[in-house]
Design a protein around this motif. Structure first.
Motif, PDB file in Angstrom:
ATOM      1  N   VAL A 149      -6.615   8.012   0.690  1.00  0.00           N
ATOM      2  CA  VAL A 149      -7.180   6.719   1.095  1.00  0.00           C
ATOM      3  C   VAL A 149      -6.085   5.662   1.210  1.00  0.00           C
ATOM      4  O   VAL A 149      -6.024   4.904   2.182  1.00  0.00           O
ATOM      5  CB  VAL A 149      -8.258   6.273   0.088  1.00  0.00           C
ATOM      6  CG1 VAL A 149      -8.679   4.827   0.349  1.00  0.00           C
ATOM      7  CG2 VAL A 149      -9.466   7.188   0.164  1.00  0.00           C
ATOM      8  N   THR A 150      -5.189   5.627   0.218  1.00  0.00           N
ATOM      9  CA  THR A 150      -4.118   4.628   0.234  1.00  0.00           C
ATOM     10  C   THR A 150      -3.151   4.867   1.380  1.00  0.00           C
ATOM     11  O   THR A 150      -2.718   3.916   2.043  1.00  0.00           O
ATOM     12  CB  THR A 150      -3.356   4.646  -1.104  1.00  0.00           C
ATOM     13  OG1 THR A 150      -4.288   4.518  -2.179  1.00  0.00           O
ATOM     14  CG2 THR A 150      -2.356   3.507  -1.174  1.00  0.00           C
ATOM     15  N   VAL A 171      -0.989   3.181   6.643  1.00  0.00           N
ATOM     16  CA  VAL A 171      -0.703   3.425   8.063  1.00  0.00           C
ATOM     17  C   VAL A 171      -1.487   2.458   8.934  1.00  0.00           C
ATOM     18  O   VAL A 171      -0.975   1.929   9.933  1.00  0.00           O
ATOM     19  CB  VAL A 171      -1.034   4.886   8.421  1.00  0.00           C
ATOM     20  CG1 VAL A 171      -0.941   5.107   9.925  1.00  0.00           C
ATOM     21  CG2 VAL A 171      -0.095   5.838   7.695  1.00  0.00           C
ATOM     22  N   HIS A 172      -2.730   2.222   8.561  1.00  0.00           N
ATOM     23  CA  HIS A 172      -3.572   1.291   9.314  1.00  0.00           C
ATOM     24  C   HIS A 172      -2.935  -0.095   9.378  1.00  0.00           C
ATOM     25  O   HIS A 172      -2.822  -0.705  10.448  1.00  0.00           O
ATOM     26  CB  HIS A 172      -4.951   1.217   8.655  1.00  0.00           C
ATOM     27  CG  HIS A 172      -5.855   0.183   9.232  1.00  0.00           C
ATOM     28  ND1 HIS A 172      -6.380   0.271  10.495  1.00  0.00           N
ATOM     29  CD2 HIS A 172      -6.331  -0.977   8.706  1.00  0.00           C
ATOM     30  CE1 HIS A 172      -7.142  -0.780  10.739  1.00  0.00           C
ATOM     31  NE2 HIS A 172      -7.133  -1.556   9.659  1.00  0.00           N
ATOM     32  N   HIS A 173      -2.467  -0.613   8.259  1.00  0.00           N
ATOM     33  CA  HIS A 173      -1.868  -1.944   8.213  1.00  0.00           C
ATOM     34  C   HIS A 173      -0.493  -1.965   8.859  1.00  0.00           C
ATOM     35  O   HIS A 173      -0.080  -2.983   9.411  1.00  0.00           O
ATOM     36  CB  HIS A 173      -1.779  -2.430   6.765  1.00  0.00           C
ATOM     37  CG  HIS A 173      -3.073  -2.951   6.241  1.00  0.00           C
ATOM     38  ND1 HIS A 173      -3.413  -4.283   6.267  1.00  0.00           N
ATOM     39  CD2 HIS A 173      -4.137  -2.311   5.696  1.00  0.00           C
ATOM     40  CE1 HIS A 173      -4.623  -4.441   5.751  1.00  0.00           C
ATOM     41  NE2 HIS A 173      -5.077  -3.258   5.393  1.00  0.00           N
ATOM     42  N   LEU A 185       0.826  -1.208   0.000  1.00  0.00           N
ATOM     43  CA  LEU A 185       0.000   0.000   0.000  1.00  0.00           C
ATOM     44  C   LEU A 185       0.861   1.259   0.000  1.00  0.00           C
ATOM     45  O   LEU A 185       0.532   2.247  -0.668  1.00  0.00           O
ATOM     46  CB  LEU A 185      -0.925  -0.006   1.220  1.00  0.00           C
ATOM     47  CG  LEU A 185      -2.092  -0.991   1.162  1.00  0.00           C
ATOM     48  CD1 LEU A 185      -2.765  -1.107   2.516  1.00  0.00           C
ATOM     49  CD2 LEU A 185      -3.117  -0.566   0.108  1.00  0.00           C
ATOM     50  N   ALA A 186       1.976   1.225   0.752  1.00  0.00           N
ATOM     51  CA  ALA A 186       2.878   2.369   0.753  1.00  0.00           C
ATOM     52  C   ALA A 186       3.477   2.597  -0.635  1.00  0.00           C
ATOM     53  O   ALA A 186       3.623   3.743  -1.088  1.00  0.00           O
ATOM     54  CB  ALA A 186       3.986   2.159   1.787  1.00  0.00           C
ATOM     55  N   GLY A 187       3.824   1.497  -1.320  1.00  0.00           N
ATOM     56  CA  GLY A 187       4.341   1.621  -2.677  1.00  0.00           C
ATOM     57  C   GLY A 187       3.300   2.187  -3.627  1.00  0.00           C
ATOM     58  O   GLY A 187       3.618   3.000  -4.505  1.00  0.00           O
ATOM     59  N   PRO A 189      -5.157   5.741  10.921  1.00  0.00           N
ATOM     60  CA  PRO A 189      -5.629   6.161   9.594  1.00  0.00           C
ATOM     61  C   PRO A 189      -6.532   7.385   9.638  1.00  0.00           C
ATOM     62  O   PRO A 189      -6.554   8.174   8.695  1.00  0.00           O
ATOM     63  CB  PRO A 189      -6.381   4.935   9.074  1.00  0.00           C
ATOM     64  CG  PRO A 189      -6.799   4.193  10.281  1.00  0.00           C
ATOM     65  CD  PRO A 189      -5.704   4.416  11.287  1.00  0.00           C
ATOM     66  N   VAL A 190      -7.275   7.534  10.745  1.00  0.00           N
ATOM     67  CA  VAL A 190      -8.147   8.706  10.858  1.00  0.00           C
ATOM     68  C   VAL A 190      -7.335   9.985  10.873  1.00  0.00           C
ATOM     69  O   VAL A 190      -7.719  10.997  10.273  1.00  0.00           O
ATOM     70  CB  VAL A 190      -9.031   8.598  12.115  1.00  0.00           C
ATOM     71  CG1 VAL A 190      -9.737   9.916  12.406  1.00  0.00           C
ATOM     72  CG2 VAL A 190     -10.057   7.490  11.944  1.00  0.00           C
TER      73      VAL A 190
END
Length: 302
Positions: free
Chosen positions: A48-49, A54-56, A7-9, A99-100
């Protein structure tokens, strides 16, 4: 951890690699409205990404799917089953808060930018009340200033401002062409898009997407207004007016016909543009939707 890295990528791809390609897209000048939509979609996709990444990252790979379902349950997007919702732990709160915060960062800047723009607009309206002279024939306000300039203050009430210098150098057709340009900004509520892009730039300074999105959105909005003016007035009238008022600067919170990329716009106005291909809008919508859905699928697929 693998999902977080992926997701970071993807966020890096949307924030650094795609913007220069979109900025050089040839179709954008033929379909500026679709280009603005693409830039807005790209910014939403990045936020969103980044939030999912960050969430994961906070979550840890071995708890991803369980905790992601828990996050959706907490937000009311899924049901927790017959046993009800489990008590919220400190770890759960951290997973939700991380994530928030990524989303709240641009949201906070948006609120601040709206407040600053509103304050500047009120200040300009108060000044125009003192120094402006109504011109009902042009549906505008005249200001006694030697530098040719035409700009608008959007919102309620809206106001189009013309300086004495502009009245001295513009013919009636040229003046009405630039007035139509400014009314296009007002009707299209382009000031809202300015504020959105400004907030994104403040939230993510130094990000290539922020820089390109600001430059290109401002330019595309001016092209949209140019196209509106050319529906009613000749290209020559608008092009001459652009040259005459290019040196005039609009005040803060105002949109001026001199605007962004005057030379690029002037070349575009003087060159007959081919009609945009009818497949551009569907392609942009599909590409934008796909770009937004991919990180969601990546986050949810086991």
């Amino acid at each position: 951890m693998i999902t977080a890295v992926a997701l970071a990528g993807y966020a890096a791809l949307m924030g650094a690699a795609v913007p220069p390609l979109l900025a050089r897209a040839r179709w954008a000048h033929r379909a500026p409205t679709a280009a603005v939509f693409a830039w807005q979609g790209l910014m939403v996709t990045f936020v969103v990404t980044a939030a999912l990444s960050v969430h994961h990252l906070v979550l840890g790979e071995h708890h991803v799917h369980k905790r992601l379902f828990g996050l959706l349950t907490f937000c009311g997007l899924a049901t927790s089953g017959p046993q009800g919702r489990a008590p919220l732990t400190i770890g759960d709160a951290l997973v939700i808060a991380a994530p928030v915060l990524v989303v709240l960062l641009p949201a906070g800047w948006l609120i601040r930018c709206i407040w600053r723009a509103r304050r500047a607009r009120v200040r300009q309206l108060d000044m125009l009340t003192l120094v402006g002279e109504p011109a009902p024939g042009f549906n505008a306000t005249i200001v006694d200033y030697d530098v040719p300039a035409v700009y608008c203050l959007s919102g309620r009430p809206s106001r189009v401002v013309v300086t004495r210098g502009a009245l001295d150098v513009l013919s009636e057709d040229q003046l009405r062409a630039v007035l139509e340009h400014e009314h296009a900004h007002i009707v299209g509520r382009h000031h809202l898009l300015h504020v959105l892009v400004e907030a994104f730039c403040r939230a993510f300074p130094g990000l290539p997407l922020a820089r390109h999105a600001k430059e290109q959105t401002y330019l595309m909005l001016e092209m949209i207004a140019d196209d509106r003016a050319m529906r009613f007035y000749s290209r020559e009238a608008l092009a001459t007016a652009l040259c005459e008022v290019a040196a005039g600067r609009a005040p803060e919170a105002a949109l001026g016909v001199g605007g962004s990329g005057v030379l690029i716009r002037l070349r575009r106005v003087l060159t007959l543009q081919p009609r945009p291909h009818r497949a551009i809008w569907p392609a942009v919508v599909v590409a934008t939707g796909t770009a937004l859905v991919l990180p969601l699928l990546l986050a949810c697929v086991p």
